[in-house]
Design an enzyme around this catalytic site. Structure first.
Site, PDB file in Angstrom:
ATOM      1  CB  CYS A 170      -0.928   0.012   1.211  1.00 39.85           C
ATOM      2  SG  CYS A 170      -0.071   0.089   2.795  1.00 39.85           S
TER       3      CYS A 170
ATOM      4  CB  CYS B 140       4.336  -0.285   2.134  1.00 40.80           C
ATOM      5  SG  CYS B 140       3.219  -1.430   2.959  1.00 40.80           S
TER       6      CYS B 140
ATOM      7  CG  ASP C 147      -1.246  13.342 -31.961  1.00 45.89           C
ATOM      8  OD1 ASP C 147      -0.294  14.035 -32.347  1.00 45.89           O
ATOM      9  OD2 ASP C 147      -1.570  12.257 -32.476  1.00 45.89           O
TER      10      ASP C 147
END
Length: 752
Positions: free
Chosen positions: A22, A25, A442
């Site tokens: 997670c 961590c 683009d």
């Protein structure tokens, strides 16, 4: 005497960190690294990477030991070994999926039997406890094992995360159920089910433990799938590199060697259909290079002596000898890889929210449960009553709704969008739409189809359209150039079979010559006719200049000693582009056309579809820089693209949207994927993503609100653990129901 300047000896080290489950961590690893002197670290949970800037006195071993002490696996990152990381990510996703399947399959009968044996004790039979344990053990043991392992690792280092609360809830629910099944006498047969729900005696809620495991695993699987996309994008970029190169020796003979052995200044041969090995300058030869993969230009570029070429581009025809001018990280392709990699270091706030709150929420819940147990015990209440109240606090606080809040909304949105060709890939896309005010489009392959087409024919006096198309189409049959392909295809569509040309000669970058029906024919740019061709009639010259101002590609056609016609070609604009831009404007968004194509073509396309701003003739790295400039000016930018040349801009953008007919790299890099050949799904994608984000935030609000309201009731003894489990299930049902509302979100593309 002036002292010489001190050289900057700081270095950049990249680490691969394993075992992070997670965002909490990742934060713990980052804090651990940053505690080291002269170290600055940034840890990305999505890619499992730690980017460290360290002084010369900090060794690699010190960095590795620091991460290992925090409870995680770590190794020096090998940037060229992309397949290893991809296989690891794929295996992790498969492992989560296997655990999820087991949890779901066993949860259904377990929930049915657990509730039945609690509410209807007369249905119990000898050994019924072992049946429930047999169903629950694989779920609470094997399927939930990653949560237990991560919680234990965090506990050893004095930390807590979502895993801590999940593991604690699963173990507490299982432990109390085992106690109730074996140590508490069976309830009196005939007691009402309602009375049993309010009594702690005989309470069984193994389904809570199994359901909690299944729900959270579902969320983890979505995260695992999203994590895989980061490695895939970089692997697709790396695939543009060629592994071998034909090195030109001192005697002029080409020898095939590994591309990694190439050095700046050495010369190499590029054959027809081959990939340019690295950035360089053409020494000898003529050819036509497809640069769309790098620059977005729809037209191939002519390459000859002293022309710079870019590594990763494709030589369509001709042969070139190129002198290498840059290698590896110094090439344009290397720069693109770095841009995509750096742009993917961000983390989603929604994804981190639950973990950040759990950092204090978990210890607070545990302390509150202990205080509840002590309070009831000191008040002289029965031990089972005290334990039941404390357990109710733990169960009611299990983050089942929190685990469902984001993935359920994302899954429903994915299904809703799939009907329209819209795929929401991750949490970042949801957050990015909060304040998007600028959409960058683009051109080639996105606003246009990305292929040349014949759009108009002008004939000289006394010449018919069929004559011009027959001569040009027949001669162009033997050319592989995109313009030639478009001309011959249009001629065959109108006239049917065409005669075969003879004496075909290709003039690279200019055109072709040959004979058709016994007459000499020339087809090509007006430059081909300046020295060797017949003069261009004034009427056709005026038309050619006008078409070129409009961004069209023009081709003259001569037969015998006369120019008989002019062909106008263009990369056709998608029919839906104009309506899409209009809808974006109605949403209050500004639009900009960003392309590597020439300014005249880009301006003409922008005028046609209603886009007000144009930035043309930009390289891939410059596309990303243009996006950053808009962001620096205060804009929140969404980019819509399709090619490899758009990957960096898609990653840098606050919201990246790739059309599904584009390259795999663009699709993997973007946050939203649009697989429908209709640009009107772009505004719908923004509407859907915004609605999904609102739903996620609403889910999180109600999930946390449920805990805030229910925990005091549990601590006061007003909730039996079974009722607490039922309340938790109700909160989960509310979150799911709220997410399902996205299925009824009205979107305009459904009317298409």
């Amino acid at each position: 005497m002036t002292s010489p300047p001190i050289a900057d000896t700081r270095r950049r080290v990249e680490l691969t960190v394993s075992g992070m489950t997670c965002a909490a961590c990742a934060s713990r690893v980052q804090r651990t690294l940053n505690r080291l002197p002269d170290v600055s670290a940034d840890v990305n949970f999505a890619t499992g990477r730690a980017t460290v800037t360290a002084g010369a006195t900090v060794t690699d071993e010190a960095l590795l030991e620091s991460v290992e002490r925090s409870g995680f696996g770590v190794a020096l990152h090998a940037p060229d070994v992309v397949d290893v990381a991809a296989r690891a990510d794929a295996e992790h996703a498969r492992a989560v999926w296997r655990r999820l399947v087991v949890a779901v399959v066993l949860f259904v009968p377990l929930a049915d039997l657990s509730v039945t044996f609690t509410v209807l004790p007369e249905w119990r039979f000898p050994g019924w406890q072992w049946l429930l344990i047999a169903l629950a053990a694989p779920v609470v043991g094997w399927a939930a094992w990653p949560f237990h392992r991560a919680a234990a690792a965090a506990l050893r280092h004095g930390a807590a995360s979502m895993d801590t609360l999940v593991s604690l809830g699963v173990l507490a629910a299982t432990g109390w159920s085992v106690y109730a099944m074996f140590a508490v006498p069976d309830p009196v047969v005939g007691a009402s089910g309602l009375a049993l729900l309010w009594r702690p005696d005989g309470a069984i809620y193994l389904e809570v433990a199994a359901g909690l495991t299944a729900f959270v695993l579902a969320g983890r699987y979505v995260e695992a799938k999203a994590k895989r996309s980061a490695g895939t994008a970089l692997r697709d970029l790396a695939a543009l590199r060629t592994s071998d190169v034909d090195l030109i020796g001192e005697d002029g003979t080409p020898t095939t060697v590994a591309a990694a052995s190439l050095r700046v200044g050495q010369r190499f041969l590029v054959r027809p259909g081959g990939t340019v090995a690295t950035d360089g300058r053409v020494v000898t030869g003529q050819g036509s290079i497809d640069t769309s993969v790098m620059t977005g230009e729809s037209m191939p570029r002519a390459a000859g002596p002293d022309v710079d070429v870019v590594g990763g581009t494709l030589l369509l025809h001709g042969s070139l000898v190129v002198e290498a001018t840059a290698l590896g990280q110094d090439t344009q392709l290397g720069a693109m890889i770095r841009l995509v990699e750096q742009a993917q270091t961000g983390e989603a706030d929604v994804q981190r929210l639950a973990d950040r709150i759990c950092a204090w929420f978990v210890p607070a819940v545990v302390v509150l449960a202990l205080l509840t147990l002590a309070g009831w015990s000191l008040a002289g209440g029965p031990a089972e009553r005290a334990f039941g109240a404390a357990l109710a606090v733990l169960v009611i606080a299990c983050p089942c709704a929190l685990g469902l809040a984001t993935p359920t909304a994302l899954m429903v949105a994915a299904g809703r969008g799939a009907r329209l060709g819209i795929f929401v890939k991750g949490y970042t896309a949801l957050e990015a739409t909060r304040a998007v005010d600028t959409v960058v489009l683009d051109k080639t392959g996105t606003v246009t189809w990305g292929r040349m087409a014949l759009v108009e024919v002008a004939c000289a006096e006394g010449v018919g359209r069929a004559e011009v198309l027959r001569a040009a189409g027949a001669l162009e049959q033997d050319s592989e150039h995109p313009v030639a392909t478009a001309v011959s295809a249009a001629a065959r569509a109108e006239l049917g079979a065409l005669p075969r040309p003879t004496g075909f000669v290709d003039e690279p970058g200019l055109g072709v010559t040959g004979e058709v029906d016994g007459e000499r024919v020339m087809v090509g740019r007006h430059l081909l006719f300046v020295d060797v061709g017949p003069p261009e009639p004034a009427s056709l010259q005026e038309k050619r200049l006008l078409w070129e101002e409009q961004g069209r590609t023009t081709v003259l056609v001569a037969r015998g000693q006369s120019v008989i016609g002019l062909l106008g070609l263009a990369d056709e604009v998608r029919p839906s582009a104009t309506a899409a831009v209009a809808q974006l404007h109605r949403l209050g968004l500004s639009t900009l056309l960003l392309t590597g194509d020439n300014t005249a073509t880009a301006t003409a396309v922008a005028r046609q579809i209603g886009v007000g701003s144009v930035v043309a003739e930009v390289l891939p790295g410059e596309k990303a820089e243009q996006v950053r400039r808009l962001q620096a000016a205060g804009a929140t930018v969404a980019v819509v693209g399709d090619g490899v040349n758009d990957a960096a801009a898609l990653s840098v953008a606050d919201l990246g949207m790739a059309v599904g007919t584009g390259t795999d790299l663009a699709i993997e890099t973007a946050d939203l994927v649009l697989v429908r050949d209709d640009l009107r799904v772009v505004p719908d994608a923004i509407r859907l993503a915004r609605a999904t984000l609102r739903t996620v935030r609403g889910n999180l609000f109600w999930a946390f609100g449920y805990n805030v309201a229910a925990i005091p009731l549990a601590a006061s003894g007003l909730l039996n653990p079974i009722v607490a489990g039922a309340a938790m299930a109700v909160s989960s049902l509310f979150v799911v129901s709220n997410s399902l509302r996205l299925r009824r979100l009205p979107l305009g593309s459904e009317e298409l």
